[in-house]
Design a protein around this motif. Structure first.
Motif, mmCIF file in Angstrom:
data_model
loop_
_atom_site.group_PDB
_atom_site.id
_atom_site.type_symbol
_atom_site.label_atom_id
_atom_site.label_comp_id
_atom_site.label_asym_id
_atom_site.label_seq_id
_atom_site.Cartn_x
_atom_site.Cartn_y
_atom_site.Cartn_z
ATOM 1 N N ALA B 28 -0.497 -4.458 2.126
ATOM 2 C CA ALA B 28 0.384 -3.875 3.142
ATOM 3 C C ALA B 28 0.089 -2.398 3.358
ATOM 4 C CB ALA B 28 1.842 -4.058 2.738
ATOM 5 N N GLN B 29 -0.162 -1.652 2.264
ATOM 6 C CA GLN B 29 -0.429 -0.211 2.438
ATOM 7 C C GLN B 29 -1.754 0.006 3.149
ATOM 8 O OE1 GLN B 29 -2.716 2.082 1.109
ATOM 9 N NE2 GLN B 29 -3.773 0.698 -0.309
ATOM 10 N N GLU B 30 -2.717 -0.887 2.909
ATOM 11 C CA GLU B 30 -4.008 -0.773 3.621
ATOM 12 C C GLU B 30 -3.804 -0.956 5.122
ATOM 13 O OE1 GLU B 30 -6.811 -3.509 1.939
ATOM 14 O OE2 GLU B 30 -7.017 -2.323 0.101
ATOM 15 N N GLU B 31 -2.971 -1.925 5.457
ATOM 16 C CA GLU B 31 -2.683 -2.203 6.879
ATOM 17 C C GLU B 31 -1.968 -1.029 7.544
ATOM 18 O OE1 GLU B 31 -3.216 -5.201 8.852
ATOM 19 O OE2 GLU B 31 -4.694 -5.451 7.252
ATOM 20 N N LEU B 32 -1.053 -0.401 6.793
ATOM 21 C CA LEU B 32 -0.252 0.693 7.349
ATOM 22 C C LEU B 32 -1.040 1.970 7.583
ATOM 23 C CD1 LEU B 32 3.179 0.677 5.467
ATOM 24 C CD2 LEU B 32 2.869 0.621 7.920
ATOM 25 N N GLY B 33 -1.990 2.252 6.696
ATOM 26 C CA GLY B 33 -2.693 3.533 6.768
ATOM 27 C C GLY B 33 -1.898 4.612 6.047
ATOM 28 N N ASP B 34 -2.262 5.895 6.275
ATOM 29 C CA ASP B 34 -1.652 6.990 5.530
ATOM 30 C C ASP B 34 -0.131 7.047 5.688
ATOM 31 O OD1 ASP B 34 -4.118 7.694 4.692
ATOM 32 O OD2 ASP B 34 -4.369 9.385 6.070
ATOM 33 N N VAL B 35 0.582 6.879 4.571
ATOM 34 C CA VAL B 35 2.039 6.906 4.610
ATOM 35 C C VAL B 35 2.515 8.362 4.610
ATOM 36 C CG1 VAL B 35 4.149 6.341 3.309
ATOM 37 C CG2 VAL B 35 2.292 4.664 3.507
ATOM 38 N N ALA B 61 2.262 3.876 12.426
ATOM 39 C CA ALA B 61 3.233 2.791 12.546
ATOM 40 C C ALA B 61 4.466 3.037 11.698
ATOM 41 C CB ALA B 61 2.580 1.482 12.111
ATOM 42 N N ALA B 62 5.458 2.195 11.902
ATOM 43 C CA ALA B 62 6.648 2.222 11.060
ATOM 44 C C ALA B 62 6.899 0.784 10.639
ATOM 45 C CB ALA B 62 7.831 2.760 11.834
ATOM 46 N N ALA B 63 7.181 0.573 9.354
ATOM 47 C CA ALA B 63 7.410 -0.795 8.887
ATOM 48 C C ALA B 63 8.673 -0.851 8.047
ATOM 49 C CB ALA B 63 6.211 -1.254 8.054
ATOM 50 N N ASP B 64 9.387 -1.946 8.165
ATOM 51 C CA ASP B 64 10.598 -2.116 7.372
ATOM 52 C C ASP B 64 10.267 -2.800 6.052
ATOM 53 O OD1 ASP B 64 12.336 -0.969 9.217
ATOM 54 O OD2 ASP B 64 12.473 -2.834 10.365
ATOM 55 N N VAL B 65 11.048 -2.480 5.039
ATOM 56 C CA VAL B 65 10.899 -3.140 3.739
ATOM 57 C C VAL B 65 12.141 -4.015 3.554
ATOM 58 C CG1 VAL B 65 10.629 -2.801 1.244
ATOM 59 C CG2 VAL B 65 9.664 -1.135 2.855
ATOM 60 N N TYR B 66 11.923 -5.299 3.260
ATOM 61 C CA TYR B 66 13.034 -6.250 3.147
ATOM 62 C C TYR B 66 13.365 -6.536 1.686
ATOM 63 C CZ TYR B 66 11.673 -6.997 8.001
ATOM 64 O OH TYR B 66 11.362 -6.807 9.326
ATOM 65 N N ALA B 67 14.638 -6.826 1.433
ATOM 66 C CA ALA B 67 15.044 -7.192 0.075
ATOM 67 C C ALA B 67 14.459 -8.572 -0.254
ATOM 68 C CB ALA B 67 16.562 -7.230 -0.011
ATOM 69 N N PRO B 68 13.689 -8.686 -1.343
ATOM 70 C CA PRO B 68 13.098 -9.977 -1.688
ATOM 71 C C PRO B 68 14.139 -10.946 -2.251
ATOM 72 C CG PRO B 68 12.495 -8.311 -3.310
ATOM 73 C CD PRO B 68 13.266 -7.603 -2.252
ATOM 74 N N LEU B 69 15.230 -10.381 -2.792
ATOM 75 C CA LEU B 69 16.292 -11.185 -3.415
ATOM 76 C C LEU B 69 17.630 -10.508 -3.136
ATOM 77 C CD1 LEU B 69 14.477 -11.393 -6.851
ATOM 78 C CD2 LEU B 69 14.823 -13.384 -5.366
ATOM 79 N N SER B 70 18.729 -11.227 -3.311
ATOM 80 C CA SER B 70 20.047 -10.610 -3.146
ATOM 81 C C SER B 70 20.443 -9.876 -4.421
ATOM 82 C CB SER B 70 21.096 -11.681 -2.843
ATOM 83 O OG SER B 70 20.724 -12.389 -1.684
ATOM 84 N N GLY B 71 21.235 -8.821 -4.265
ATOM 85 C CA GLY B 71 21.693 -8.084 -5.443
ATOM 86 C C GLY B 71 22.126 -6.679 -5.103
ATOM 87 N N LYS B 72 22.060 -5.774 -6.088
ATOM 88 C CA LYS B 72 22.546 -4.411 -5.911
ATOM 89 C C LYS B 72 21.439 -3.421 -6.236
ATOM 90 C CE LYS B 72 26.052 -1.921 -8.264
ATOM 91 N NZ LYS B 72 27.311 -2.054 -8.988
ATOM 92 N N ILE B 73 21.289 -2.390 -5.368
ATOM 93 C CA ILE B 73 20.272 -1.358 -5.615
ATOM 94 C C ILE B 73 20.734 -0.502 -6.802
ATOM 95 C CG2 ILE B 73 18.983 0.595 -4.607
ATOM 96 C CD1 ILE B 73 18.530 -1.888 -2.922
ATOM 97 N N THR B 74 19.871 -0.351 -7.811
ATOM 98 C CA THR B 74 20.286 0.413 -8.993
ATOM 99 C C THR B 74 19.562 1.761 -9.115
ATOM 100 O OG1 THR B 74 18.628 -0.784 -10.255
ATOM 101 C CG2 THR B 74 20.902 -1.617 -10.371
ATOM 102 N N GLU B 75 18.390 1.872 -8.485
ATOM 103 C CA GLU B 75 17.614 3.100 -8.604
ATOM 104 C C GLU B 75 16.618 3.169 -7.448
ATOM 105 O OE1 GLU B 75 14.569 5.150 -11.837
ATOM 106 O OE2 GLU B 75 15.686 3.362 -12.476
ATOM 107 N N VAL B 76 16.288 4.399 -6.997
ATOM 108 C CA VAL B 76 15.228 4.525 -5.987
ATOM 109 C C VAL B 76 14.173 5.490 -6.511
ATOM 110 C CG1 VAL B 76 16.739 4.046 -4.000
ATOM 111 C CG2 VAL B 76 16.418 6.411 -4.758
#
Lengths: 437, 124
Positions: B28-35, B61-76
């Motif tokens: 995915a990062q290769e497809e996106l190019g420089d972030v 480009a801009a791409a969204d990141v989706y939650a792979p599973l349900s739950g609660k965000i604990t850290e970023v």
């Protein structure tokens, strides 16, 4: 040749129709039902001389404001524009409809817009300005939507002393989206009274100077507002002499830039000013020009943060305004650079002085000022009941008089909003006083 | 017992018990190019599988990141705020985006293993 400006001969047309298998040009329009085809009711074609003559006669129905004494402001102002401004801004190179996304062929336009952004930041006391929006009203609506995005809240408190048409436009933007808009009243001084700011309020909107010309107390606004964003609507010329909203913790500053060298043009097109804090830049609508260096290290300009825009983010774009009024911004850029900070201060001071002189003269004739606060170049004063009729009659005498307020503020019937800018002369004022009777 | 899984929307997720770490795949990062920018989610936010939780902007480009599973965000991954290029340098390591506590194991079956994900990328 049937049509002198279309280069195809009858043979060419025949050949093209045969190739695509259609028997006549008319057949190409067969998909459009007859009922929806309009002839536009245009008369038969005539020679150029006759057409120009007719158009001239139609255009003579317009009045030339140059011949009028203008005491009507309310968002659009008659100002003096040095002739060099149009000599530069109307150069054909600047009048193309080309949109400057291709940096390598648009350096001139991009630099002019970058300079415009810089000067808007200086005037407003903000950190970043976009390359312009359509006009003051839509810039305000976009600012409020941006506050909703930033806070994830859905209510806005708008001062009733904000331009009534701006509030109308804002309402149109918000109603269909289910957002809530609440009005804040004004006091005897003509200043906003902020009540009922709660945890649900995304932003507070005030105008400075407000629609009544009154200079709002932004320090009071800042003290009343804790966890809510502050949006200030400005008139850019006034900022040459007033403390900029950026000094009072404003989060977004918007306004109508028509004062910056743009003619009144029947109310449009004009220039939407939009400036904010750098920390909010990713939620800012519109185009943004940045300064960088090219591969050889030369200073150059390009559109930046385009990932906010529709061509990249499509339906998830920050705003569906991904265009700007580039030519209006260019005029403003030239006007501001010709005037310079001192020149603009002079324009503001003269407007202030002219308006205060006019107010004194009206007071002498018994027309009392309505609000006690100091004003910039507009003020509300009390008028007799028959004033709205008188106002219409004044136009015949080439006076565009102070605006009767009853239509936009029912509670202010029996008052009018007067405006004086740097172009008002002693003679204009004499004529108005005489017409007021 | 750690296990690494993938999604059809090009996220990787490393799961250990109830804890999961999520990022975007190297592909995915290769497809996106420089972030150039990463918009991180809020800690404490409850998410459902398939919700948009973060977005990544590259120069093109801009791409969204989706939650792979349900739950609660604990850290970023706060480093991404000042070093978004970590995603290009090490997408499946230091370039992780957020950690979450997953609410159940029933959704695990929908995820792809490495072999299935590789196959998916080859088809594109």
């Amino acid at each position: 040749m049937k049509y002198p400006y279309i280069p195809h001969t009858e043979e060419d047309i025949r050949e093209m129709l045969d190739f695509i298998g259609v028997s006549s040009i008319e057949d190409l329009f067969s998909g459009i039902p007859n009922s929806t085809r309009s002839s536009l009711n245009l008369p038969e074609s005539q020679d150029e001389f006759t057409v120009f003559d007719q158009l001239k006669r139609i255009s003579e129905k317009n009045v030339d404001l140059e011949e009028y004494s203008v005491f009507l402001g309310a968002g659009v102002y008659k100002r003096y524009v040095p002739s060099v401004v149009y000599d530069l801004a109307m150069k054909p190179e600047f009048l193309t409809a080309y949109t400057p996304y291709q940096a390598e062929v648009s350096q001139g336009t991009l630099q002019a817009l970058f300079e415009y952004q810089t000067m808007i930041c200086e005037l407003t006391g903000m950190e970043v300005a976009n390359a312009s929006m359509y006009d003051g009203a839509t810039a305000l609506a976009e600012a409020v939507l941006m506050c909703f995005r930033l806070t994830k809240k859905e209510k806005v408190l708008v001062a009733r002393s904000v331009h009534p048409e701006y509030r109308e436009v804002l309402k149109t933007y918000l109603e269909t989206r289910g957002f809530k808009m609440v009005e804040a009243e004004y006091d005897e001084a003509g200043r906003v009274v902020l009540e009922g700011i709660d945890d649900e309020t995304a932003a507070v909107v005030v105008q400075y100077p407000n629609f009544f010309g009154v200079i709002e107390d932004l320090d009071y606004v800042r003290r009343r507002v804790q966890n809510t964003l502050i949006v200030v609507v400005v008139e850019p010329v006034s900022l040459a002499v007033l403390e900029p909203p950026g000094s009072f913790g404003a989060d977004i500053v918007v306004g109508e830039g028509q004062s910056l060298g743009i003619p009144m043009w029947l109310g449009g097109y004009s220039l939407g000013i939009f400036a904010t804090r750098e920390r909010y830049v990713r939620q800012m609508p519109g185009r943004l020009i940045g300064e960088t260096v090219d591969v050889e290290g030369n200073v150059s300009y390009t559109m930046i943060l385009q990932t906010r825009e529709q061509h990249i983010r499509r339906s998830k774009a920050t705003s569906n305004i991904c265009s700007n009024h580039a030519h209006a911004a260019l005029i403003a850029s030239v006007y501001l650079s010709v005037m310079g900070p001192e020149g603009l201060k002079e324009v503001a001071k003269r407007s202030y002085d002219a308006a205060h002189y006019l107010q004194e003269k009206l007071e002498e004739k018994g027309f009392r000022k309505k609000f006690s606060s100091d004003f910039f170049s507009e003020f509300v004063f009390k008028v007799p009941e028959d004033y709205p009729e008188k106002w219409k009659k004044m136009m015949k005498r080439k006076i565009l008089g102070p605006l009767p307020l009853e239509k936009v503020y029912p509670e202010l019937s029996g008052t009018a909003l007067a405006c004086a800018t740097e172009v008002i002369t002693e003679d204009d004022i004499e004529r108005l006083l005489e017409a007021m009777g | 017992m750690k296990m690494k899984k993938y999604t059809r929307t090009h996220e990787w997720v490393e799961i250990e018990g109830k804890a999961a770490t999520v990022g975007i795949t190297n592909h995915a990062q290769e497809e996106l190019g420089d972030v150039v920018y990463v918009d991180l989610p809020e800690v404490g936010k409850e998410v459902k599988k398939g919700d948009v939780v973060a977005s990544i902007e590259s120069v093109k480009a801009a791409a969204d990141v989706y939650a792979p599973l349900s739950g609660k965000i604990t850290e970023v991954n706060e480093r991404l705020e000042s070093e978004p290029e970590l995603i290009n340098k090490d997408a499946e390591g230091e370039g992780w985006i957020f950690k979450m506590e997953i609410s159940g194991e029933s959704e695990l079956a929908d995820l792809l293993d490495e072999q299935a994900y590789r196959k998916l990328c080859e088809q594109k």
